[in-house]
Scaffold this motif. Sequence first.
Motif, PDB file in Angstrom:
ATOM      1  N   PRO A   7      36.097 -21.718 -11.755  1.00 40.68           N
ATOM      2  CA  PRO A   7      34.740 -22.178 -11.454  1.00 40.68           C
ATOM      3  C   PRO A   7      34.147 -23.000 -12.606  1.00 40.68           C
ATOM      4  CG  PRO A   7      35.024 -19.923 -10.717  1.00 40.68           C
ATOM      5  CD  PRO A   7      36.275 -20.295 -11.502  1.00 40.68           C
ATOM      6  N   GLY A   8      33.771 -24.230 -12.269  1.00 42.59           N
ATOM      7  CA  GLY A   8      33.215 -25.139 -13.259  1.00 42.59           C
ATOM      8  C   GLY A   8      34.224 -26.123 -13.823  1.00 42.59           C
ATOM      9  N   ARG A   9      35.478 -25.956 -13.407  1.00 44.66           N
ATOM     10  CA  ARG A   9      36.524 -26.819 -13.979  1.00 44.66           C
ATOM     11  C   ARG A   9      37.716 -26.928 -13.016  1.00 44.66           C
ATOM     12  NH1 ARG A   9      38.962 -27.292 -19.703  1.00 44.66           N
ATOM     13  NH2 ARG A   9      41.128 -27.480 -19.193  1.00 44.66           N
ATOM     14  N   LYS A  38      31.413 -33.936 -15.326  1.00 45.18           N
ATOM     15  CA  LYS A  38      32.008 -34.860 -16.296  1.00 45.18           C
ATOM     16  C   LYS A  38      33.469 -34.989 -15.863  1.00 45.18           C
ATOM     17  CE  LYS A  38      33.597 -34.910 -21.014  1.00 45.18           C
ATOM     18  NZ  LYS A  38      33.827 -34.056 -22.166  1.00 45.18           N
ATOM     19  N   ILE A  39      33.916 -36.216 -15.683  1.00 47.37           N
ATOM     20  CA  ILE A  39      35.292 -36.442 -15.225  1.00 47.37           C
ATOM     21  C   ILE A  39      36.019 -37.272 -16.268  1.00 47.37           C
ATOM     22  CG2 ILE A  39      36.756 -37.341 -13.390  1.00 47.37           C
ATOM     23  CD1 ILE A  39      34.305 -37.083 -11.520  1.00 47.37           C
ATOM     24  N   TYR A  52      32.135 -29.295 -14.023  1.00 44.29           N
ATOM     25  CA  TYR A  52      30.883 -29.350 -13.274  1.00 44.29           C
ATOM     26  C   TYR A  52      30.122 -28.037 -13.435  1.00 44.29           C
ATOM     27  CZ  TYR A  52      33.500 -26.511  -9.978  1.00 44.29           C
ATOM     28  OH  TYR A  52      34.244 -25.508  -9.419  1.00 44.29           O
ATOM     29  N   ASP A  53      28.875 -28.048 -13.040  1.00 42.46           N
ATOM     30  CA  ASP A  53      28.046 -26.858 -13.080  1.00 42.46           C
ATOM     31  C   ASP A  53      28.388 -26.012 -11.851  1.00 42.46           C
ATOM     32  OD1 ASP A  53      26.066 -24.918 -12.998  1.00 42.46           O
ATOM     33  OD2 ASP A  53      24.456 -26.314 -13.519  1.00 42.46           O
ATOM     34  N   ASP A  55      27.212 -23.383 -10.756  1.00 43.02           N
ATOM     35  CA  ASP A  55      26.046 -22.867 -10.032  1.00 43.02           C
ATOM     36  C   ASP A  55      25.494 -23.868  -9.024  1.00 43.02           C
ATOM     37  OD1 ASP A  55      26.120 -20.454 -11.434  1.00 43.02           O
ATOM     38  OD2 ASP A  55      24.845 -21.239 -13.036  1.00 43.02           O
ATOM     39  N   LYS A  56      25.895 -25.125  -9.134  1.00 45.94           N
ATOM     40  CA  LYS A  56      25.388 -26.164  -8.239  1.00 45.94           C
ATOM     41  C   LYS A  56      26.295 -26.434  -7.041  1.00 45.94           C
ATOM     42  CE  LYS A  56      22.624 -28.801 -11.509  1.00 45.94           C
ATOM     43  NZ  LYS A  56      22.404 -30.142 -12.077  1.00 45.94           N
ATOM     44  N   VAL A  57      27.482 -25.818  -7.011  1.00 48.55           N
ATOM     45  CA  VAL A  57      28.426 -26.064  -5.917  1.00 48.55           C
ATOM     46  C   VAL A  57      28.887 -24.731  -5.339  1.00 48.55           C
ATOM     47  CG1 VAL A  57      30.645 -27.066  -5.267  1.00 48.55           C
ATOM     48  CG2 VAL A  57      29.240 -28.186  -6.990  1.00 48.55           C
ATOM     49  N   ASP A  58      28.753 -24.600  -4.039  1.00 52.54           N
ATOM     50  CA  ASP A  58      29.211 -23.406  -3.348  1.00 52.54           C
ATOM     51  C   ASP A  58      30.747 -23.433  -3.303  1.00 52.54           C
ATOM     52  OD1 ASP A  58      29.799 -21.348  -1.590  1.00 52.54           O
ATOM     53  OD2 ASP A  58      28.541 -22.108   0.030  1.00 52.54           O
TER      54      ASP A  58
END
Length: 104
Positions: A7-9, A38-39, A52-53, A55-58
Amino acid sequence: MDVNYFPGRIRLRDKIFRDQEIREAFLKAAAIVDAGQKISFTEKTASLLIEYDADKVDEEKFKRLAPLVQKYRSAVLFYEEKRKPEILAGIAELKEAIKGWKKA
């Protein structure tokens, strides 16, 4: 394609990302997620790292992309230049699915 997820990566590693057109199409699709990501691309390993955050993506939305990704798996695994249009079509389909997240 090697995929590492936490999660987050997400790290995606495959020689298809050395193709600039495929890489740019994929990056445009990933940018739609809009989760403060960030990519980065590493040419030597042909890998994309998407941070990515979480918490912002299900996470369930990512899981729902799996059948779509699987649909184009053989084109990626056995990549030849003549399969490029098929891969680009798959990325376009992926992009449309991600756009649908904002409507849901």
